[in-house]
Design a protein around this motif. Sequence first.
Motif, short mmCIF file in Angstrom:
data_model
loop_
_atom_site.label_atom_id
_atom_site.label_comp_id
_atom_site.label_asym_id
_atom_site.label_seq_id
_atom_site.Cartn_x
_atom_site.Cartn_y
_atom_site.Cartn_z
N LYS A 1 -23.71 -29.70 -38.26
CA LYS A 1 -24.69 -29.38 -39.30
C LYS A 1 -26.12 -29.29 -38.79
O LYS A 1 -27.00 -28.85 -39.51
CB LYS A 1 -24.62 -30.41 -40.42
N GLU A 2 -26.38 -29.72 -37.56
CA GLU A 2 -27.70 -29.54 -36.99
C GLU A 2 -27.63 -29.59 -35.48
O GLU A 2 -26.66 -30.07 -34.90
CB GLU A 2 -28.71 -30.55 -37.53
N GLY A 3 -28.66 -29.03 -34.87
CA GLY A 3 -28.69 -29.00 -33.42
C GLY A 3 -29.83 -28.15 -32.91
O GLY A 3 -30.88 -28.04 -33.56
N TYR A 4 -29.61 -27.55 -31.75
CA TYR A 4 -30.65 -26.73 -31.10
C TYR A 4 -30.08 -25.41 -30.63
O TYR A 4 -28.92 -25.31 -30.24
CB TYR A 4 -31.23 -27.48 -29.89
N PHE A 5 -30.94 -24.41 -30.65
CA PHE A 5 -30.66 -23.07 -30.17
C PHE A 5 -31.79 -22.78 -29.19
O PHE A 5 -32.96 -22.84 -29.57
CB PHE A 5 -30.69 -22.10 -31.35
#
Length: 72
Positions: A41-45
Amino acid sequence: MREKYEEDVAGPFISIQDEIMQKYAKPGDSIPTILLDEALKEGYFAFNRQDGETLSFKIKYDNGSWEYNLEK
């Protein structure tokens, strides 16, 4: 993602990746790296420019859509 969620999370996920790349990518940039938490549901790109600069975006799934913020 399709196996983990009943709702369509994958479609909006692909759309947010495309939106980021269309807005920020330049010729010669690296292929993006995507890191997500265990809940997906969340993170980094993030991706690198040819000159070594790294662009990193915090991404988060909320209320049926993905949002992002460029981190500096």
